[in-house]
Scaffold this active site. Structure first.
Site, PDB file in Angstrom:
ATOM      1  N   LYS A 249      37.185  32.012  60.656  1.00  0.00           N
ATOM      2  CA  LYS A 249      36.381  32.407  59.503  1.00  0.00           C
ATOM      3  C   LYS A 249      36.767  33.823  59.048  1.00  0.00           C
ATOM      4  O   LYS A 249      37.379  34.584  59.797  1.00  0.00           O
ATOM      5  CB  LYS A 249      34.892  32.293  59.862  1.00  0.00           C
TER       6      LYS A 249
HETATM    7  C1  LIG Z   1      33.138  26.499  60.482  1.00  0.00           C
HETATM    8  C2  LIG Z   1      32.151  25.635  59.761  1.00  0.00           C
HETATM    9  C3  LIG Z   1      30.950  25.215  60.383  1.00  0.00           C
HETATM   10  C4  LIG Z   1      30.650  25.411  61.825  1.00  0.00           C
HETATM   11  O1  LIG Z   1      30.689  26.709  62.291  1.00  0.00           O
HETATM   12  P1  LIG Z   1      31.022  26.944  63.856  1.00  0.00           P
HETATM   13  O2  LIG Z   1      30.846  28.419  64.010  1.00  0.00           O
HETATM   14  O3  LIG Z   1      32.416  26.472  64.072  1.00  0.00           O
HETATM   15  O4  LIG Z   1      30.027  26.162  64.635  1.00  0.00           O
HETATM   16  C5  LIG Z   1      30.049  24.502  59.616  1.00  0.00           C
HETATM   17  N1  LIG Z   1      30.290  24.199  58.331  1.00  0.00           N
HETATM   18  C6  LIG Z   1      31.424  24.569  57.711  1.00  0.00           C
HETATM   19  C7  LIG Z   1      31.613  24.214  56.276  1.00  0.00           C
HETATM   20  C8  LIG Z   1      32.403  25.278  58.406  1.00  0.00           C
HETATM   21  O5  LIG Z   1      33.525  25.630  57.783  1.00  0.00           O
END
Ligand SMILES: *Cc1c(COP(=O)(O)O)cnc(C)c1O
Length: 377
Positions: A192
């Protein structure tokens, strides 16, 4: 056959970006000796709140945990239905099922891959208690047109803003909507825009909601960690989960947040470089991220004969990806399948291009040239 070397930055679709200050922060946290929820976690919460311009933020171990607890804090549970796009990471949907609720899959706008006010309204049923727009690619989702109906029916909006940290909705940061607004959830996972290694956060709407999320993330135990070590007992007030953000992850996040301005500049710049390079490429449609207001998470195109184009680029060592295979076609979510023709069509066409803040204009042109040739074949 061209023999252009594929730059390292273009070999993977997404990978963590480090500013260089994370290792020292992590080492200091290791020596501080408190690895679970602790003062560093709380410092991270305050720093994220200050960045967003909100009163409070609750940090948890992942974006998925943030969504799960936001749903529970909003009172969503068994028998309730939550409208969610099928075009999202499966975590959005699993958070809904983890809360005991049912997903109701909604269509998307093929230009943005996000739900619209119309597609949300179309999906509502008598059992709908929440709507979970996904801010695909970092783009804010505007549900203003649907807001009166949602408010009248007591439907809560819980944003999956996992990809949208730093983006804006109008002139406000995503998450900074105020008491009457939306519950927003972020992810700070490995790839992210801001990473804690693993992590997530809920932006609560009220102090009561913040307290509820804090209780839920710590096994339903009322006392804070600091209070517990001073007393001979503790009170387990309700069912809870073990979802705290480790101080080690928070230390990484603090280091990243201090340098986040670089990311806020680099990601839109990279997206615009792709946009300009792709403008000349016939047959390729760029998915729009509203770059004026977003910190883009990725760069997604729609191409004809996607599987062949994907295989061609992959064979050349270019890190293309597909985000995402639709959830309404997944075996786990078969009970909630309904036909979604736009999603199904778009799912055959989408491809994510390598997207990393270290990529140069030269890297982008290597990728775009390879794409041009693959599409022209
Ligand atoms: C990354 C992501 C998640 C989940 O986040 P995590 O920290 O990996 O649990 C949920 N929704 C979207 C759209 C994502 O890109």
């Amino acid at each position: 056959m061209t023999s252009t070397a594929i730059p390292a930055a273009a070999r993977v679709n997404a990978r963590p970006y480090l500013h260089g200050t994370e290792a020292d922060a992590l080492t200091a946290a290791l020596h501080a000796g408190q690895y679970g929820h602790g003062p560093i976690t709380e410092e991270f919460e305050r720093a994220v709140a200050a960045y967003l311009g909100v009163d409070d933020v609750v940090a948890v171990e992942s974006g998925t945990a943030a969504l799960h607890l936001a749903l529970l804090a909003a009172g969503i549970g068994a028998g309730d239905e939550v409208v969610v796009p099928s075009m999202t990471f499966c975590a959005s949907v699993q958070a809904i099922t983890a809360a005991g609720a049912r997903p109701r899959f909604a269509e998307i706008d093929p230009d943005t891959l996000c739900v619209s006010a119309d597609s949300v309204l179309e999906a509502l049923t008598e059992d709908t208690r929440a709507v979970m727009p996904v801010l695909y690619g970092g783009r804010a989702v505007d549900l203003t047109q649907a807001a009166p109906v949602l408010a009248e029916r007591g439907i809560t909006v819980i944003e999956d803003a996992a990809q949208a940290f730093g983006s804006r909705h109008g002139d406000r940061k995503v998450g900074a909507y105020g008491v009457q607004g939306t519950l927003t959830c972020f992810s700070f996972g490995p790839i992210k825009s801001l990473t804690c290694g693993q992590g997530g956060a809920v932006v609560p709407r009220t102090p009561e909601e913040a307290e509820r999320v804090r209780l839920l993330r710590m096994l339903g135990i009322r006392q804070s960690q600091a209070d517990r070590i001073r007393t001979t007992t503790y009170s387990v007030d309700r069912t809870g989960w073990r979802y705290p953000m480790s101080a080690l992850n928070a230390a990484i996040g603090l280091a990243q947040l201090a340098r986040f301005a670089r990311i806020e500049a680099a990601r839109p710049r990279l997206w615009r470089t792709y946009r300009d390079a792709l403008a000349e490429v016939e047959g390729v449609v760029l998915v729009d991220v509203d770059v004026e207001r977003s910190v883009p998470f990725n760069c997604v195109v729609r191409v004809p004969d996607r599987d062949t184009v994907f295989a061609t680029l992959h064979a050349q060592g270019i890190g293309v990806g597909v985000h995402y295979p639709p959830n309404h076609l997944q075996p786990a979510f078969a009970p909630w399948h309904r036909p979604l023709p736009v999603t199904e069509q778009v799912a055959q066409e989408i491809m994510s291009l390598p997207f990393h803040p270290e990529m140069t204009e030269q890297d982008v042109s290597v990728v775009v040239n390879a794409l041009r040739q693959a599409v022209a074949r």
